[in-house]
Design a protein around this motif. Structure first.
Motif, PDB file in Angstrom:
ATOM      1  N   ARG A 334      -9.273 -11.229   7.379  1.00 25.19           N
ATOM      2  CA  ARG A 334      -9.837  -9.941   6.950  1.00 25.19           C
ATOM      3  C   ARG A 334      -9.108  -8.798   7.652  1.00 25.19           C
ATOM      4  O   ARG A 334      -8.751  -7.786   7.019  1.00 25.19           O
ATOM      5  CB  ARG A 334     -11.324  -9.910   7.278  1.00 25.19           C
ATOM      6  CG  ARG A 334     -11.989  -8.575   7.002  1.00 25.19           C
ATOM      7  CD  ARG A 334     -13.469  -8.620   7.420  1.00 25.19           C
ATOM      8  NE  ARG A 334     -14.077  -7.304   7.288  1.00 25.19           N
ATOM      9  CZ  ARG A 334     -13.986  -6.338   8.189  1.00 25.19           C
ATOM     10  NH1 ARG A 334     -13.255  -6.546   9.293  1.00 25.19           N
ATOM     11  NH2 ARG A 334     -14.586  -5.175   7.990  1.00 25.19           N
ATOM     12  N   ASP A 335      -8.899  -8.949   8.966  1.00 24.34           N
ATOM     13  CA  ASP A 335      -8.191  -7.902   9.708  1.00 24.34           C
ATOM     14  C   ASP A 335      -6.775  -7.710   9.170  1.00 24.34           C
ATOM     15  O   ASP A 335      -6.290  -6.573   9.028  1.00 24.34           O
ATOM     16  CB  ASP A 335      -8.119  -8.266  11.194  1.00 24.34           C
ATOM     17  CG  ASP A 335      -9.462  -8.136  11.892  1.00 24.34           C
ATOM     18  OD1 ASP A 335     -10.357  -7.500  11.319  1.00 24.34           O
ATOM     19  OD2 ASP A 335      -9.599  -8.688  13.000  1.00 24.34           O
ATOM     20  N   THR A 337      -5.736  -8.197   6.217  1.00 21.47           N
ATOM     21  CA  THR A 337      -5.791  -7.508   4.931  1.00 21.47           C
ATOM     22  C   THR A 337      -5.899  -5.994   5.131  1.00 21.47           C
ATOM     23  O   THR A 337      -5.221  -5.202   4.447  1.00 21.47           O
ATOM     24  CB  THR A 337      -6.983  -8.014   4.106  1.00 21.47           C
ATOM     25  OG1 THR A 337      -6.802  -9.413   3.834  1.00 21.47           O
ATOM     26  CG2 THR A 337      -7.095  -7.246   2.794  1.00 21.47           C
ATOM     27  N   TRP A 338      -6.765  -5.587   6.091  1.00 27.90           N
ATOM     28  CA  TRP A 338      -6.901  -4.155   6.367  1.00 27.90           C
ATOM     29  C   TRP A 338      -5.588  -3.557   6.897  1.00 27.90           C
ATOM     30  O   TRP A 338      -5.236  -2.424   6.572  1.00 27.90           O
ATOM     31  CB  TRP A 338      -8.040  -3.899   7.356  1.00 27.90           C
ATOM     32  CG  TRP A 338      -9.395  -3.969   6.718  1.00 27.90           C
ATOM     33  CD1 TRP A 338     -10.385  -4.863   6.965  1.00 27.90           C
ATOM     34  CD2 TRP A 338      -9.890  -3.094   5.700  1.00 27.90           C
ATOM     35  NE1 TRP A 338     -11.475  -4.638   6.170  1.00 27.90           N
ATOM     36  CE2 TRP A 338     -11.198  -3.536   5.375  1.00 27.90           C
ATOM     37  CE3 TRP A 338      -9.382  -1.996   5.008  1.00 27.90           C
ATOM     38  CZ2 TRP A 338     -11.998  -2.911   4.428  1.00 27.90           C
ATOM     39  CZ3 TRP A 338     -10.168  -1.371   4.062  1.00 27.90           C
ATOM     40  CH2 TRP A 338     -11.457  -1.821   3.764  1.00 27.90           C
ATOM     41  N   ARG A 371      -8.406   2.801   7.470  1.00 30.16           N
ATOM     42  CA  ARG A 371      -8.249   1.352   7.290  1.00 30.16           C
ATOM     43  C   ARG A 371      -7.927   0.644   8.601  1.00 30.16           C
ATOM     44  O   ARG A 371      -8.348  -0.497   8.818  1.00 30.16           O
ATOM     45  CB  ARG A 371      -7.171   1.066   6.242  1.00 30.16           C
ATOM     46  CG  ARG A 371      -7.630   1.475   4.838  1.00 30.16           C
ATOM     47  CD  ARG A 371      -6.542   1.405   3.802  1.00 30.16           C
ATOM     48  NE  ARG A 371      -7.039   1.738   2.467  1.00 30.16           N
ATOM     49  CZ  ARG A 371      -6.295   1.824   1.376  1.00 30.16           C
ATOM     50  NH1 ARG A 371      -4.993   1.620   1.451  1.00 30.16           N
ATOM     51  NH2 ARG A 371      -6.855   2.124   0.219  1.00 30.16           N
ATOM     52  N   THR A 372      -7.217   1.316   9.495  1.00 27.03           N
ATOM     53  CA  THR A 372      -6.966   0.678  10.811  1.00 27.03           C
ATOM     54  C   THR A 372      -8.247   0.585  11.616  1.00 27.03           C
ATOM     55  O   THR A 372      -8.401  -0.305  12.462  1.00 27.03           O
ATOM     56  CB  THR A 372      -5.902   1.469  11.593  1.00 27.03           C
ATOM     57  OG1 THR A 372      -6.387   2.798  11.881  1.00 27.03           O
ATOM     58  CG2 THR A 372      -4.588   1.545  10.868  1.00 27.03           C
ATOM     59  N   ARG A 374     -10.977  -0.372  10.582  1.00 32.27           N
ATOM     60  CA  ARG A 374     -11.730  -1.557  10.134  1.00 32.27           C
ATOM     61  C   ARG A 374     -11.289  -2.818  10.873  1.00 32.27           C
ATOM     62  O   ARG A 374     -11.938  -3.869  10.739  1.00 32.27           O
ATOM     63  CB  ARG A 374     -11.546  -1.763   8.637  1.00 32.27           C
ATOM     64  CG  ARG A 374     -11.983  -0.619   7.754  1.00 32.27           C
ATOM     65  CD  ARG A 374     -13.488  -0.426   7.812  1.00 32.27           C
ATOM     66  NE  ARG A 374     -13.946   0.568   6.858  1.00 32.27           N
ATOM     67  CZ  ARG A 374     -14.409   0.296   5.640  1.00 32.27           C
ATOM     68  NH1 ARG A 374     -14.407  -0.963   5.226  1.00 32.27           N
ATOM     69  NH2 ARG A 374     -14.821   1.259   4.866  1.00 32.27           N
ATOM     70  N   VAL A 375     -10.198  -2.737  11.598  1.00 32.95           N
ATOM     71  CA  VAL A 375      -9.645  -3.939  12.258  1.00 32.95           C
ATOM     72  C   VAL A 375     -10.273  -4.070  13.649  1.00 32.95           C
ATOM     73  O   VAL A 375     -10.256  -3.119  14.438  1.00 32.95           O
ATOM     74  CB  VAL A 375      -8.124  -3.840  12.387  1.00 32.95           C
ATOM     75  CG1 VAL A 375      -7.571  -5.076  13.105  1.00 32.95           C
ATOM     76  CG2 VAL A 375      -7.495  -3.697  11.005  1.00 32.95           C
TER      77      VAL A 375
END
Length: 375
Positions: A334-335, A337-338, A371-372, A374-375
């Protein structure tokens, strides 16, 4: 001398002398007379040729690139015609020499590599007589002269981490036959070799000493250095704010232009504070507001477009660093992908900036930052 003419007058002395200026084979005739009777006798005489002499001069010591200059001296005991040449001993062949009336001949030559050479002068007369003389020429190696001619950053006012810096180096060696190895040390632990035009990016702010080293095939080397200062985003924002302060709004600018410029400058200075506090998203918001204000002026106020491009440069570096940090801490699909989505937004922002859509570009930079997070 056999030419049918007497060479001396009658004399009571029983001896006579003559110097031949050329080789000779023939009869010598002598006549003796008492006034009443004359006796004549002949003898065969051979005068052998004597070879001319040559003097090359004194040994010489030179450095690469210097011109050897010498004076050879030639002489002949006879009246022979002489020709002379020189071999400088470095494989360049035999060179005819021009003889002056006094028998001297000037020599001039540039040795293209270091070494010890035997210079040989040779003189010949028209009867086949030949002689030679030599001297030694020692040519010492010199190191190349090295310079760093250019360093081309993306922006002339500041350098940020990850900026691709193009360096241009050059060297000159008086030993034109020397071969060289090229080495660069960028002062941050990174080196490269083989090119005079490398490209390098620094990972962190700081002051670095760049060293360009060129070594010839005899081990001699030359060095050139350059200092490169890589700014923080905060320092770059300060430069941008100073550039905004220097912009003069022309009298024919639209109403409110000065106020918009002042607000944009305030936004940039607020971004500086955000950078100092590591508040990346706040800095991006402040810079976007600055871009929005400056975009209303870019066609009317000289210097604004250049500042907008600087803001884009700072933002691009900030976002690229945020993506790199997110990538290093990603520990799940998931990370990852972000991170990929953030990278896509960065590439799209760069594309819009190249097209001149600076405000659209800033919005995509902000999207990449989100978006970063979200990691």
């Amino acid at each position: 001398d056999g030419d049918g003419s007497w060479d001396t007058p009658w004399d009571s002395e029983p001896t006579a002398s003559r110097v031949w200026t050329d080789d000779f084979i023939g009869n010598v005739t002598v006549a003796v007379s008492d006034g009443n009777y004359t006796l004549i006798d002949t003898a065969q005489l051979t005068i052998s040729n004597v070879a001319p002499s040559a003097e090359a001069g004194l040994d010489e010591i030179l450095a690469e690139g210097e011109t050897y200059s010498g004076l050879a001296i030639f002489s002949d005991p006879g009246a022979d015609s002489l020709t002379a040449n020189v071999d400088y001993g470095d494989g360049t062949g035999i060179t005819p020499l021009s003889l002056a009336p006094d028998g001297s001949a000037a020599m001039s030559h540039v040795y293209q590599d270091n070494g010890t050479y035997t210079l040989t002068v040779t003189v010949s007369d028209d009867d086949g007589g030949t002689s030679s003389d030599t001297l030694s020429v020692r040519v010492d190696n010199l190191p190349p002269t090295v310079s760093i001619d250019q360093m081309l950053p993306p922006d002339p006012d500041f350098i940020l981490p990850d900026h691709q810096l193009s360096f241009v180096g050059s060297h000159v060696d008086p030993g034109v036959l020397d071969t060289h190895t090229l080495e660069w040390d960028f002062g941050d632990g990174n080196t490269t070799a083989g090119s005079a035009t490398p490209v390098h990016a620094y990972d962190a702010p700081g002051t670095y000493t760049v060293t360009f080293k060129v070594t010839d095939d005899h081990g001699e080397f030359g060095l050139a250095t350059m200092t490169v200062t890589v700014d923080t985003a905060e320092q770059a924002a300060e430069t941008i704010a100073e550039n905004l302060d220097a912009i003069v709004v022309p009298p024919d600018a639209p109403p409110g232009a000065s106020a918009a410029l002042d607000r944009a400058t305030d936004n940039v200075r607020e971004a500086m504070e955000d950078f100092a506090a590591e508040a990346t998203r706040s800095a991006a918001r402040d810079l976007t507001q600055a871009i929005a204000l400056l975009s209303t002026l870019d066609q009317n106020v000289p210097g604004v477009v250049e500042v907008i491009q600087q803001v884009i440069t700072v933002t691009d570096g900030m976002v690229a660093e945020a993506i790199e940090q997110a990538s290093s801490r990603a520990d799940s699909p998931r990370d990852e992908t972000w991170v990929e989505l953030a990278q896509d937004a960065l590439l799209s922002a760069q594309s819009l900036a190249e097209q001149g859509d600076y405000l659209g570009s800033m919005n995509l930079y902000k999207r990449a930052l989100l978006r970063t997070d979200r990691v």
